[in-house]
Design a protein around this motif. Structure first.
Motif, PDB file in Angstrom:
ATOM      1  N   SER A  46      -9.369 -18.242   9.448  1.00 14.55           N
ATOM      2  CA  SER A  46      -9.537 -19.256  10.504  1.00 14.55           C
ATOM      3  C   SER A  46      -8.773 -20.528  10.149  1.00 14.55           C
ATOM      4  O   SER A  46      -8.104 -21.127  11.001  1.00 14.55           O
ATOM      5  CB  SER A  46     -11.031 -19.533  10.666  1.00 14.55           C
ATOM      6  OG  SER A  46     -11.240 -20.585  11.567  1.00 14.55           O
ATOM      7  N   GLN A  47      -8.839 -20.918   8.895  1.00 19.09           N
ATOM      8  CA  GLN A  47      -8.140 -22.141   8.462  1.00 19.09           C
ATOM      9  C   GLN A  47      -6.635 -21.943   8.538  1.00 19.09           C
ATOM     10  O   GLN A  47      -5.896 -22.858   8.931  1.00 19.09           O
ATOM     11  CB  GLN A  47      -8.557 -22.504   7.029  1.00 19.09           C
ATOM     12  CG  GLN A  47      -9.941 -23.148   6.976  1.00 19.09           C
ATOM     13  CD  GLN A  47     -10.443 -23.386   5.569  1.00 19.09           C
ATOM     14  OE1 GLN A  47      -9.897 -22.867   4.604  1.00 19.09           O
ATOM     15  NE2 GLN A  47     -11.492 -24.173   5.450  1.00 19.09           N
ATOM     16  N   LEU A  48      -6.183 -20.736   8.181  1.00 18.84           N
ATOM     17  CA  LEU A  48      -4.744 -20.449   8.257  1.00 18.84           C
ATOM     18  C   LEU A  48      -4.292 -20.489   9.711  1.00 18.84           C
ATOM     19  O   LEU A  48      -3.230 -21.046  10.044  1.00 18.84           O
ATOM     20  CB  LEU A  48      -4.448 -19.074   7.648  1.00 18.84           C
ATOM     21  CG  LEU A  48      -2.987 -18.629   7.690  1.00 18.84           C
ATOM     22  CD1 LEU A  48      -2.126 -19.576   6.856  1.00 18.84           C
ATOM     23  CD2 LEU A  48      -2.824 -17.190   7.196  1.00 18.84           C
ATOM     24  N   SER A  49      -5.129 -19.904  10.578  1.00 21.01           N
ATOM     25  CA  SER A  49      -4.823 -19.891  12.009  1.00 21.01           C
ATOM     26  C   SER A  49      -4.704 -21.328  12.530  1.00 21.01           C
ATOM     27  O   SER A  49      -3.763 -21.657  13.281  1.00 21.01           O
ATOM     28  CB  SER A  49      -5.909 -19.116  12.745  1.00 21.01           C
ATOM     29  OG  SER A  49      -5.769 -19.264  14.130  1.00 21.01           O
ATOM     30  N   ASP A  50      -5.624 -22.187  12.150  1.00 20.23           N
ATOM     31  CA  ASP A  50      -5.595 -23.593  12.589  1.00 20.23           C
ATOM     32  C   ASP A  50      -4.346 -24.287  12.068  1.00 20.23           C
ATOM     33  O   ASP A  50      -3.688 -25.054  12.800  1.00 20.23           O
ATOM     34  CB  ASP A  50      -6.840 -24.332  12.066  1.00 20.23           C
ATOM     35  CG  ASP A  50      -8.111 -23.912  12.791  1.00 20.23           C
ATOM     36  OD1 ASP A  50      -9.218 -24.221  12.297  1.00 20.23           O
ATOM     37  OD2 ASP A  50      -7.987 -23.242  13.848  1.00 20.23           O
ATOM     38  N   ALA A  51      -4.023 -24.023  10.807  1.00 23.48           N
ATOM     39  CA  ALA A  51      -2.853 -24.682  10.199  1.00 23.48           C
ATOM     40  C   ALA A  51      -1.575 -24.233  10.919  1.00 23.48           C
ATOM     41  O   ALA A  51      -0.693 -25.055  11.212  1.00 23.48           O
ATOM     42  CB  ALA A  51      -2.779 -24.337   8.703  1.00 23.48           C
ATOM     43  N   VAL A  52      -1.496 -22.944  11.221  1.00 20.93           N
ATOM     44  CA  VAL A  52      -0.321 -22.413  11.931  1.00 20.93           C
ATOM     45  C   VAL A  52      -0.271 -22.993  13.339  1.00 20.93           C
ATOM     46  O   VAL A  52       0.800 -23.356  13.845  1.00 20.93           O
ATOM     47  CB  VAL A  52      -0.350 -20.868  11.958  1.00 20.93           C
ATOM     48  CG1 VAL A  52       0.642 -20.320  12.980  1.00 20.93           C
ATOM     49  CG2 VAL A  52      -0.068 -20.315  10.576  1.00 20.93           C
ATOM     50  N   GLY A  53      -1.466 -23.091  13.964  1.00 22.41           N
ATOM     51  CA  GLY A  53      -1.541 -23.663  15.305  1.00 22.41           C
ATOM     52  C   GLY A  53      -0.990 -25.089  15.334  1.00 22.41           C
ATOM     53  O   GLY A  53      -0.240 -25.472  16.232  1.00 22.41           O
ATOM     54  N   ASN A  54      -1.370 -25.866  14.332  1.00 20.46           N
ATOM     55  CA  ASN A  54      -0.922 -27.260  14.275  1.00 20.46           C
ATOM     56  C   ASN A  54       0.583 -27.355  14.113  1.00 20.46           C
ATOM     57  O   ASN A  54       1.242 -28.182  14.741  1.00 20.46           O
ATOM     58  CB  ASN A  54      -1.608 -27.989  13.098  1.00 20.46           C
ATOM     59  CG  ASN A  54      -3.087 -28.224  13.402  1.00 20.46           C
ATOM     60  OD1 ASN A  54      -3.493 -28.237  14.570  1.00 20.46           O
ATOM     61  ND2 ASN A  54      -3.892 -28.375  12.353  1.00 20.46           N
ATOM     62  N   ILE A  55       1.123 -26.508  13.256  1.00 17.68           N
ATOM     63  CA  ILE A  55       2.549 -26.639  12.938  1.00 17.68           C
ATOM     64  C   ILE A  55       3.402 -26.062  14.069  1.00 17.68           C
ATOM     65  O   ILE A  55       4.539 -26.501  14.284  1.00 17.68           O
ATOM     66  CB  ILE A  55       2.871 -25.993  11.568  1.00 17.68           C
ATOM     67  CG1 ILE A  55       4.102 -26.682  10.940  1.00 17.68           C
ATOM     68  CG2 ILE A  55       3.078 -24.493  11.659  1.00 17.68           C
ATOM     69  CD1 ILE A  55       4.308 -26.383   9.483  1.00 17.68           C
ATOM     70  N   THR A  56       2.878 -25.053  14.798  1.00 10.92           N
ATOM     71  CA  THR A  56       3.672 -24.463  15.882  1.00 10.92           C
ATOM     72  C   THR A  56       3.483 -25.213  17.189  1.00 10.92           C
ATOM     73  O   THR A  56       4.233 -24.988  18.146  1.00 10.92           O
ATOM     74  CB  THR A  56       3.315 -22.972  16.099  1.00 10.92           C
ATOM     75  OG1 THR A  56       1.894 -22.868  16.280  1.00 10.92           O
ATOM     76  CG2 THR A  56       3.748 -22.119  14.928  1.00 10.92           C
ATOM     77  N   ALA A  57       2.508 -26.101  17.246  1.00  7.74           N
ATOM     78  CA  ALA A  57       2.305 -26.897  18.459  1.00  7.74           C
ATOM     79  C   ALA A  57       3.565 -27.699  18.753  1.00  7.74           C
ATOM     80  O   ALA A  57       3.960 -27.898  19.911  1.00  7.74           O
ATOM     81  CB  ALA A  57       1.096 -27.811  18.299  1.00  7.74           C
TER      82      ALA A  57
END
Lengths: 319, 122
Positions: free
Chosen positions: A138-149
């Protein structure tokens, strides 16, 4: 890592979860610890009984004493004797004969392997590992979400698709790892089934021996206490000695009734029930709970009986 | 070498016989004491002590025989192998969790650097 077809993984997601057995496996491990403690405290209290018996014998006969030569140097083994004994006599065998000491050393090795196995089945059924894994995904998903936003301008939806892909991949891998854990649990308990019976039979005999040796010393002490009792004693002294003897009978009967062989056998029965439950939880779960409860009660009763120290001699100062 | 089942069967039979003789001996000892036959009671007690020695010897022999048997060696090896397998499998998820946590931290840090650079060049 073998990649299983998606639909098999989904089918096994609930039926083949190792975490369904976490509580029961933990209970089994707890009772194994009780049985192991029974051996250790049994030996320890047997040493105490022998030391107490030797001391009583010295008090009764009041001989001149020698100090054991080993007291002058560091201990060469955990069981060498440093103490006093009667002049022209022999040092008491507090730790038993050479064969008994061999048995004790081998038994402790067996217990170590048994406890490691119990820890192993706890490890593959530990649901907290999956919780930690899910949190990491979940944390990895959030981190990826932030950077790909930031890439949404150039590639619309990237900030949503990428994290969802992470979540899906994480779930797939997690479920495959759960399946591996369940397979390992099933392999492990099946492979251990006969060995557990061998160990249970052997430890049961060892616990019978420890119990027998303790009972014999306590019974002799009772006999020595009871023999001089009779009309010449005052009522107060007679009452006091009878009370002392009753206390010793309570310890003796605790040992007599704790059935070491049955306690060890109940470990094998509980493990058999675990094997059957892993193979077919719906049909065999009830039997597993019953077998675990029986093991728990017997192991605790045995441990409590062997853990009770016997106060030999009379309840007077100096004894 | 005797099997574990043989050892335990022999132990059970011997113990049952010895227990019966011990109780019988002590019953007779009590009867001798009741009759004031102290010398006879002492002899019976001495005999019972010998039977108790035998009882402990039987248990010790069975115990050592079982501990040193091939069956026990095989049992311990099988248990160790099962334990190693389960621990190795259990560790996989933990190792992967650690890796994913590191990756998440790295990506988060990269995101912070990107933001800082953007702010600087804006």
């Amino acid at each position: 890592m073998t990649v299983r077809p998606y639909w098999i993984v989904l089918l096994c997601a609930t039926a083949c979860s190792p975490y369904n057995f976490q509580k029961e496996v933990s209970a089994f491990g707890g009772s194994v610890d009780q049985l192991s403690d029974a051996v250790v405290v049994g030996y320890s209290n047997l040493e105490g009984d022998r030391a107490g018996e030797a001391k009583l014998q010295l008090i009764r006969t009041r001989p001149m004493l020698n100090v054991a030569p080993e007291c002058a140097v560091p201990a060469s083994t955990p069981t060498d004797f440093c103490g006093v004994f009667a002049r022209r006599g022999r040092a008491p065998e507090i730790f038993g004969s050479a064969d008994e000491q061999t048995g004790r050393a081998l038994a402790l090795k067996v217990l170590s392997v048994l406890k490691d196995y119990a820890d192993g089945i706890v490890a593959v059924t530990n649901a907290e590992d999956r919780t930690a894994y899910d949190k990491a995904v979940s944390q990895l998903s959030d981190a990826v979400g932030n950077i790909t936003a930031a890439a949404n301008v150039a590639a619309p939806g990237a900030g949503v698709i990428a994290p969802e892909a992470i979540n899906f991949a994480g779930w797939l891998v997690g479920t495959a790892l759960d399946q591996q854990r369940f397979d390992s649990l099933k392999r492990g308990v099946h492979a251990a089934q006969k060995p557990i019976h061998t160990i249970a039979t052997t430890l049961g005999t060892g616990l019978e021996l420890i119990s027998d040796q303790r009972r014999r010393i306590i019974r002799k002490d009772i006999d020595d206490s009871v023999t001089p009792m009779g009309p010449p004693l005052s009522e107060a002294d007679y009452r006091q000695q009878l009370t002392d003897v009753e206390t010793k009978f309570a310890i003796l009967n605790g040992l007599r009734r704790s059935d070491p062989a049955a306690a060890a056998e109940s470990m094998a029965q509980a493990h058999d029930a675990l094997v059957n439950a892993v193979d077919d939880p719906q049909r065999n779960y009830g039997n597993l709970l019953k077998a675990l409860s029986d093991f728990s009660q017997r192991a605790k009763a045995l441990r409590d009986a062997l853990a009770t120290a016997a106060k030999l001699g009379k309840s007077q100062k100096g004894n | 070498m005797a099997t574990l089942d043989d050892i335990m069967a022999q132990k059970k039979a011997a113990i049952a016989m010895l227990d019966s003789e011990i109780v019988d001996g002590l019953t007779k000892k009590n009867a001798a004491l009741d009759d004031g036959q102290d010398e006879q009671a002492d002899q019976l007690d001495h005999r019972v002590q010998g039977l108790m020695d035998q009882r402990q010897a039987v248990l010790l022999q069975a115990y050592l025989g079982a501990l040193q048997s091939n069956e026990m060696a095989d049992a311990l090896n099988a248990l160790k192998a099962a334990t190693d397998d389960m621990n190795a499998v259990a560790q996989k998820m933990k190792t992967l969790t650690g890796f994913i946590n590191n990756a998440a931290d790295l990506i988060s840090a990269a995101g912070e650097v990107t933001k800082a650079l953007k702010a600087h060049t804006a």
